[in-house]
Design an enzyme around this catalytic site. Structure first.
Site, PDB file in Angstrom:
ATOM      1  CB  VAL A   1      -0.982   0.034   1.201  1.00 59.41           C
ATOM      2  CG1 VAL A   1      -2.036  -1.051   1.063  1.00 59.41           C
ATOM      3  CG2 VAL A   1      -0.252  -0.077   2.524  1.00 59.41           C
ATOM      4  CB  SER A   2       0.482   4.489  -1.589  1.00 61.50           C
ATOM      5  OG  SER A   2       0.352   3.834  -2.822  1.00 61.50           O
ATOM      6  CB  SER A   3       0.198   6.212   2.989  1.00 60.22           C
ATOM      7  OG  SER A   3      -1.140   5.882   3.251  1.00 60.22           O
TER       8      SER A   3
ATOM      9  CD  GLN B   1      -3.153   3.685   1.026  1.00 61.63           C
ATOM     10  OE1 GLN B   1      -2.016   3.373   0.724  1.00 61.63           O
ATOM     11  NE2 GLN B   1      -4.050   4.111   0.162  1.00 61.63           N
TER      12      GLN B   1
ATOM     13  CB  SER C   1       5.359   6.249  -2.325  1.00 61.07           C
ATOM     14  OG  SER C   1       5.061   6.675  -3.639  1.00 61.07           O
TER      15      SER C   1
END
Length: 84
Positions: free
Chosen positions: A8-10, A13, A36
């Site tokens: 996941v990007s962050s 999340q 990221s």
């Protein structure tokens, strides 16, 4: 061996949905990270997964953009896996 890579990007999340999806594919090892994906830089779990995978292994992902966000990065990853 089936190996999964989930991302996941962050940090806010959640990986649960991806984790559940790959577990249904009976993966034996999951590499996961919250970072990221704009490039492969700083994605330590991706690097570990690429080093871990051996000939005959299968890499499981839930979506292509979880593995690579650009065609060039995807080509480099596929090339590295193919060489193994």
């Amino acid at each position: 061996m089936k190996v999964a890579y989930i991302r996941v990007s962050s940090s806010s999340q959640c990986l649960d949905i991806q984790r559940e999806a790959v577990q249904k594919e009976n993966v034996e090892k999951i590499f996961e990270e919250k970072v990221s994906g704009t490039s492969t830089k700083g994605r330590n779990q991706l690097k570990e997964m690429l080093e871990f995978v051996r000939e005959g292994d299968e890499v499981v992902i839930t979506r292509i953009d979880r593995l690579a966000r650009s065609v060039l990065d995807l080509q480099l990853i596929v090339s590295e896996l193919t060489e193994k």
